[in-house]
Motif scaffolding. Sequence first.
Motif, PDB file in Angstrom:
ATOM      1  N   SER A  35       0.794  -1.234   0.000  1.00 18.80           N
ATOM      2  CA  SER A  35       0.000   0.000   0.000  1.00 18.80           C
ATOM      3  C   SER A  35       0.827   1.285   0.000  1.00 18.80           C
ATOM      4  O   SER A  35       0.288   2.357  -0.258  1.00 18.80           O
ATOM      5  CB  SER A  35      -0.928   0.021   1.219  1.00 18.80           C
TER       6      SER A  35
ATOM      7  N   GLU B 247       1.813   2.494  -4.599  1.00 21.28           N
ATOM      8  CA  GLU B 247       1.018   1.707  -5.541  1.00 21.28           C
ATOM      9  C   GLU B 247       1.386   1.955  -6.998  1.00 21.28           C
ATOM     10  O   GLU B 247       0.928   1.227  -7.883  1.00 21.28           O
ATOM     11  CB  GLU B 247      -0.468   1.977  -5.302  1.00 21.28           C
TER      12      GLU B 247
ATOM     13  N   ASP C 296       3.148  -1.150  -9.395  1.00 17.06           N
ATOM     14  CA  ASP C 296       2.003  -2.054  -9.338  1.00 17.06           C
ATOM     15  C   ASP C 296       2.400  -3.523  -9.214  1.00 17.06           C
ATOM     16  O   ASP C 296       1.726  -4.292  -8.515  1.00 17.06           O
ATOM     17  CB  ASP C 296       1.074  -1.837 -10.536  1.00 17.06           C
TER      18      ASP C 296
ATOM     19  N   SER D 242       3.632  -4.129  -5.560  1.00 19.17           N
ATOM     20  CA  SER D 242       2.490  -3.924  -4.660  1.00 19.17           C
ATOM     21  C   SER D 242       1.549  -5.123  -4.713  1.00 19.17           C
ATOM     22  O   SER D 242       1.120  -5.652  -3.680  1.00 19.17           O
ATOM     23  CB  SER D 242       1.734  -2.644  -5.036  1.00 19.17           C
TER      24      SER D 242
ATOM     25  N   THR E 221      -8.939  -6.611  -3.768  1.00 22.39           N
ATOM     26  CA  THR E 221      -8.176  -5.357  -3.874  1.00 22.39           C
ATOM     27  C   THR E 221      -7.138  -5.451  -4.995  1.00 22.39           C
ATOM     28  O   THR E 221      -6.960  -4.518  -5.776  1.00 22.39           O
ATOM     29  CB  THR E 221      -7.470  -5.042  -2.536  1.00 22.39           C
TER      30      THR E 221
ATOM     31  N   ALA F  69      -8.854  -5.214  -8.287  1.00 20.28           N
ATOM     32  CA  ALA F  69      -9.373  -3.872  -8.584  1.00 20.28           C
ATOM     33  C   ALA F  69      -8.269  -2.866  -8.894  1.00 20.28           C
ATOM     34  O   ALA F  69      -8.385  -2.061  -9.814  1.00 20.28           O
ATOM     35  CB  ALA F  69     -10.215  -3.379  -7.412  1.00 20.28           C
ATOM     36  N   LYS F  70      -7.187  -2.933  -8.117  1.00 20.55           N
ATOM     37  CA  LYS F  70      -6.136  -1.913  -8.238  1.00 20.55           C
ATOM     38  C   LYS F  70      -5.044  -2.277  -9.232  1.00 20.55           C
ATOM     39  O   LYS F  70      -4.433  -1.398  -9.832  1.00 20.55           O
ATOM     40  CB  LYS F  70      -5.512  -1.636  -6.869  1.00 20.55           C
ATOM     41  N   PHE F  71      -4.777  -3.562  -9.369  1.00 18.15           N
ATOM     42  CA  PHE F  71      -3.653  -3.980 -10.212  1.00 18.15           C
ATOM     43  C   PHE F  71      -4.088  -5.060 -11.217  1.00 18.15           C
ATOM     44  O   PHE F  71      -3.478  -6.136 -11.291  1.00 18.15           O
ATOM     45  CB  PHE F  71      -2.512  -4.505  -9.332  1.00 18.15           C
TER      46      PHE F  71
END
Length: 229
Positions: free
Chosen positions: A163, A166, A169, A172, A198, A201-203
């Motif tokens: 976190s 980020e 990627d 993370s 998570t 969604a983020k990576f």
Amino acid sequence: MSDKHEVMQDNQALAKAQGFWQQYQKIIIGGITAVVIGFGGWYAYSEFIVKPKEEKAAEALFKAEEYFRIDSSNLVLNGDGQSRGALYVIKNFSGTKAANLAHYYAGISYLKLGDFNNAVKYLKDFSTDAQQVQLLAYGALGDAYAEQGKIDDAVTYYKKAGSIFEKDDNNSAEYLFRAALLLETKGKTTEALEIFKTIQAKFPKTDKGFQADRYIYRLSIEKNDLGAN
């Protein structure tokens, strides 16, 4: 009359101000002097003690940095007989930027050598404003704790690694993935599922982002099966 009255008031104010100065001049001058001397002392300490110490520390660490780049962990730690290692810098140049960095080199080197206690010891004493490097340090701490069987600590540092920066990627996603896997091994499937979500969604474009789909599907089915029972 009014002009004379105003003049008298001005004179009285001046007299009070002069009286104040005469009464407190030693304290005021002393305070100013203390500030000036304090600044001068700080400047002298910075210029003639801190800077030379930083330079010597950086020189001492230079060879260890070269060995770190080529993955020679023992030489990083102890030097080669002619040049000093990271442990020497930590011991002799405490408080310098080089000594702080030496903690990172030492921690990573001990991790590679399988000495997880010392890996934790030195990595915990390292900190930096360079978030991408701090990410790697947190991730390495997670690895060291995981190898010690300290799952809760490992998860904590994996989550920190995942976190803090980020923009990196891939790393993370990697450390969050490790956190989720450990949580799953402890039976904390709900927490693991949330971390996999998570990552997705983020990576989504990372390798772990693609893999997360499979884990989300499996854990979701297991969760539903348990709910049905």
